[in-house]
Write a protein that holds these residues in place. Structure first.
Motif, PDB file in Angstrom:
ATOM      1  N   LYS A   1       7.143  -9.105  96.080  1.00 25.18           N
ATOM      2  CA  LYS A   1       8.203  -9.918  96.650  1.00 25.18           C
ATOM      3  C   LYS A   1       9.541  -9.292  96.294  1.00 25.18           C
TER       4      LYS A   1
ATOM      5  N   GLN B   1      14.125 -10.146  96.012  1.00 24.90           N
ATOM      6  CA  GLN B   1      15.220 -11.094  96.036  1.00 24.90           C
ATOM      7  C   GLN B   1      16.534 -10.333  95.937  1.00 24.90           C
TER       8      GLN B   1
ATOM      9  N   LEU C   1      12.197 -15.021  87.991  1.00 27.60           N
ATOM     10  CA  LEU C   1      11.171 -14.832  89.008  1.00 27.60           C
ATOM     11  C   LEU C   1       9.818 -15.257  88.458  1.00 27.60           C
TER      12      LEU C   1
ATOM     13  N   GLU D   1       7.441 -19.084  97.863  1.00 31.50           N
ATOM     14  CA  GLU D   1       7.677 -18.892  96.432  1.00 31.50           C
ATOM     15  C   GLU D   1       8.613 -19.968  95.897  1.00 31.50           C
TER      16      GLU D   1
ATOM     17  N   SER E   1      12.046 -16.472  96.256  1.00 33.63           N
ATOM     18  CA  SER E   1      11.909 -15.079  96.689  1.00 33.63           C
ATOM     19  C   SER E   1      11.750 -14.995  98.200  1.00 33.63           C
TER      20      SER E   1
ATOM     21  N   GLU F   1      10.008 -13.022 100.436  1.00 35.19           N
ATOM     22  CA  GLU F   1       9.021 -12.184 101.102  1.00 35.19           C
ATOM     23  C   GLU F   1       8.694 -12.660 102.505  1.00 35.19           C
TER      24      GLU F   1
END
Length: 613
Positions: A111, A113, A132, A300, A304, A306
C-alpha cells in the motif's frame, strides 16, 4: 544497509528496461505507480525510520507502525510506499507481460500514502510521520520515501526493516459450511509448509473434551496465474492454506477451536481460541438469521490509498456485520470478494479485515467476475477483470462445498433454508452441467422441512434496472433469465439475490416480467412468482440506476448495504435491507404461509394435465 538496498534497486531498474510494459485493471491504483521510471535522488539528509522493529510480541497479527521521514526537498506529491518482502528485487520481474500496457511495477507495494497525509506543514518543514497498520503477511516490511509523484518517482530514502515476531504464525481462520449439515470446515493461512510442521485444529463442544483433527494443505505458484498483473507485478507468495473438516457436530451447539501447527520437535504453535455455533438439523425449527451481500472489497483503516477510496464503504459494512454478529448465523458473500485484481497481497488484507466475522460464523462465497474472468481460461466471459487470477486465489483461500472447487456452484442447507448458489462466470444455460445442477438443487429440497428456498448468484440473472443493464435492453444479464426463470417458477423459489450491480433493488414477486402480486410488504400464502433482489452495495463504488423504473421494481437505493433473512419457523420469514452507514433497516417485507401454499399450483409450476383430469 543503505548501500545493499541501493544495489538491489539498481538491479531492479536495469531489468525493467528489458521487460515489456503492462497495463493493469482500472480499479487498481497500485498499477499507477510507475516504478519502471524510477530514478535515484538519495540524500544523506533524507531518512525513513520505522518502529517498532518487532511486531506482534503479544501474539497480535496486526499492529500500527510509526513511520518517520524527512526530505531536504519536500513536495506535495511525495509518498511513502510499503513493500513486503522488504528486499523487493529483480527476481520478481519475469517477462510474461503480454496482456497489458504500462505502467509496470517490478514489485508492487502492499500500500502507499502521501507524505503530507497527516502532516499539512510537510512541504515547509520537510519532516513528517504516518501511523500505518501492518498485518502478518509471512514476511518482513520496509518503507520507501519517493518524490516526483506516482508517475515519475524518485527514490529518496529507505527505512529499516520491521517484521512480526513469528512470520509463519497461523492466522485469519475462516469457517464454511461443509457438504453435510453436521460438518464445519475451518481454513487458515500460515507460513508453515508440510516440511516444517503439521497443521492441526484443537476443538470440541464448549466446556467439553477437546480433540485434535488434521488439516489438508494447499498453495499455488506464479505459474498457476493466467496473466498479468497476477503473474508478474502483482504476484506475492500466498503462503500455505490449510483446511480441516470438523465432523459429527451436535446441532445448534457451541464449539470452541484453535488452529495451529505441530513442529518437527513436537512443539505446538497455536492461534488464539475462537468459537462457533454448529448448524441446526435440516428442517429444525429455531431462529435462523443469514446475511447476504456482494461486491464488498476491502479498505485500510489507516487511510492508505491502495484503492483510491473505491471501496472505503467496505469498512462500514464490515463494522455493521461485526456489530450484529451475535444475531447472525451465516454470511453469503456472493462474488467480487476483495477486488485484488491480480495484486495478491490484497487477499491477505481482506481475510484480515473479515476475520472477526469469518472466524465466528460460516463465510460462504460465490464466484464473481473480479475473481474469475480472464480470456481463454474457461470463464464464460472473456474480460480481464480478475487481473490474471482466473479464480485460483479465491478458490484456494475459501472452502466451498462444491464437487469441484474450480466450478463454484453448490447447495447449502441451514436449518429451514436451502441455498442454491450459482456460478455466473461459467455457463448456466439449459443443457449445461451447471443448469442440471441448479435444477437438481431446486428439485431435491423437501419443502416440508426446508420451506425457504433461496437462489444466489453474482451477476443479475433475474431483474435489475441498473443503468448498464437498462442500456442492454435486457434489464438483467443478457440471456440471464431465459433458461432459469422456468426453474424458479416450477420449483417456487422464494427469493433470488444477486450482486454485480453496486446498489440495492427489490422487485415484486415476478414471472416473465409481470408482477404476480400487488402486495409490497406483507405477503401471505402463495407468491406465484419469485422476489428478485440486487444486494451489490457491499462496499465497491456505486452504480447508477436507469431513469426508467420498471413496474416490477418496488424499491431502489443508491447506497451501500446488505440484506438479512430471518426464518422464525416453517411459516414465517422476514427480509430486511440494512444500510452500511447506520445498520438500520431501510426496506423490509415478510412472508407468511403454510406448507399447503407451497404445494398449490401457480402458473407454470404444476403439470398442465394429470391422470385425474
Amino acid at each position: 544497509m543503505r548501500e545493499s538496498l541501493v544495489a538491489i534497486l539498481v538491479t531492479v531498474v536495469s531489468v525493467l528496461g528489458a521487460i515489456q510494459q503492462v497495463k493493469s485493471h482500472k480499479d487498481q491504483p497500485l498499477s499507477g505507480i510507475a516504478i519502471h521510471k524510477i530514478t535515484f535522488d538519495l540524500n544523506e539528509k533524507a531518512y525513513v525510520k520505522a518502529s517498532p522493529t518487532v511486531l506482534g510480541s503479544n501474539g497480535q497479527h496486526s499492529e500500527l507502525v510509526l513511520v518517520q521521514y524527512s526530505s531536504p526537498k519536500p513536495s506535495d506529491d511525495d509518498w511513502i510506499g510499503v513493500f513486503s518482502p522488504a528486499d523487493f528485487n529483480a527476481s520478481t520481474c519475469p517477462g510474461d507481460n503480454k496482456m497489458v500496457q504500462p505502467p509496470l511495477l517490478c514489485s508492487a507495494p502492499v500500500k502507499f500514502q502521501y507524505a503530507n497525509f497527516s502532516n499539512p506543514r510537510y512541504t515547509n518543514t520537510g519532516t513528517g510521520s504516518l501511523k500505518l497498520q501492518l498485518i502478518n503477511q509471512r514476511s518482513d516490511f520496509s518503507f520507501a520515501l519517493f518524490s516526483g509523484g506516482l508517475l515519475n518517482p524518485k527514490l529518496v530514502a529507505i527505512s529499516n526493516k520491521v517484521a512480526f515476531e513469528n512470520t509463519n504464525a497461523p492466522v485469519y481462520p475462516r469457517l464454511a459450511l461443509g457438504k453435510e449439515w453436521d460438518e464445519m470446515t475451518v481454513t487458515w493461512t500460515s507460513g508453515y509448509g508440510l516440511n516444517l510442521a503439521e497443521p492441526v485444529v484443537e476443538w470440541g463442544v464448549k466446556g467439553g473434551e477437546l480433540k485434535l483433527s488434521p488439516a489438508g494443505t494447499l498453495t499455488f505458484g506464479r505459474n498457476s496465474m493466467c496473466g498479468a498483473p497476477a503473474r508478474t507485478v502483482g504476484w506475492r507468495d500466498p503462503g500455505y492454506i490449510h483446511t480441516a473438516f470438523l465432523k459429527d457436530l451436535w446441532p445448534n451447539s457451541k464449539y470452541t477451536y484453535r488452529v495451529g501447527h505441530r513442529l518437527s520437535n513436537g512443539a505446538l504453535i497455536w492461534s488464539k481460541e475462537y468459537h462457533f455455533k454448529s448448524s441446526p438439523f435440516p428442517g429444525q425449527s429455531s431462529l435462523q438469521q443469514v446475511v447476504i451481500f456482494g461486491d464488498m472489497g476491502k479498505a485500510e483503516v489507516d487511510g492508505s490509498n491502495e484503492y483510491n477510496d473505491f471501496q472505503r464503504a467496505s469498512l462500514n459494512t464490515t463494522k455493521q456485520l461485526i456489530k450484529d454478529l451475535k444475531k447472525t448465523d451465516a454470511v453469503f458473500h456472493i462474488g467480487d470478494i476483495c477486488y485484488a485484481n491480480g495484486y495478491l497481497s490484497q487477499w491477505d488484507q481482506f481475510i484480515a479485515q473479515i476475520e472477526p466475522i469469518a472466524s465466528t460464523v460460516p463465510y460462504m462465497i460465490a464466484s464473481g467476475n473480479h475473481e474469475r474472468d480472464w480470456p481463454n481460461s474457461g470463464s464464460l466471459y472473456q474480460g480481464l477483470d480478475s487481473g490474471g487470477e482466473c479464480g485460483v486465489p479465491a478458490e484456494t483461500m475459501f472452502y466451498v462445498p462444491a464437487q469441484n472447487r474450480a466450478k463454484v456452484w453448490y447447495s447449502s442447507d441451514y436449518g429451514m433454508f436451502r441455498f442454491c448458489v450459482a456460478d455466473t462466470e461459467h455457463d448456466w444455460r439449459e443443457g449445461t452441467e451447471q443448469y442440471n445442477f441448479i435444477e437438481h438443487c431446486l428439485a431435491s429440497v423437501d419443502r416440508k422441512k426446508q420451506p425457504w428456498l433461496i437462489f444466489l448468484a453474482h451477476r443479475v440473472l433475474g431483474y435489475s434496472s441498473t443503468s448498464f443493464y437498462a442500456e442492454e435492453g435486457s434489464f438483467a444479464e443478457p440471456m440471464g433469465r431465459d433458461s432459469l426463470q422456468k426453474l424458479w417458477q416450477k420449483y417456487k423459489v422464494d427469493i433470488a439475490v444477486y450482486g454485480h450491480a453496486h446498489n440495492y433493488e427489490r422487485t415484486c414477486p415476478v414471472y416473465q416480467s409481470v408482477c404476480t402480486s400487488h402486495e409490497k410488504s406483507n405477503y401471505k400464502g402463495l407468491l406465484n412468482g419469485t422476489i428478485h433482489v440486487v444486494a451489490g452495495g457491499g462496499g465497491a463504488g456505486l452504480a447508477e440506476f436507469s431513469d426508467l423504473q420498471p413496474n416490477w421494481s418496488l424499491f431502489r437505493d443508491y447506497d451501500y448495504g446488505f440484506v438479512k433473512l430471518t426464518a422464525f419457523d416453517h411459516s414465517n420469514l422476514r427480509f430486511e435491507y440494512k444500510k452500511s452507514s447506520d445498520g438500520r433497516v431501510h426496506d423490509s417485507f415478510t412472508i407468511s404461509r403454510d406448507y399447503r401454499d407451497i404445494l398449490a399450483c401457480a402458473v407454470d409450476s404444476c403439470p398442465a394435465t394429470t391422470l385425474a383430469s
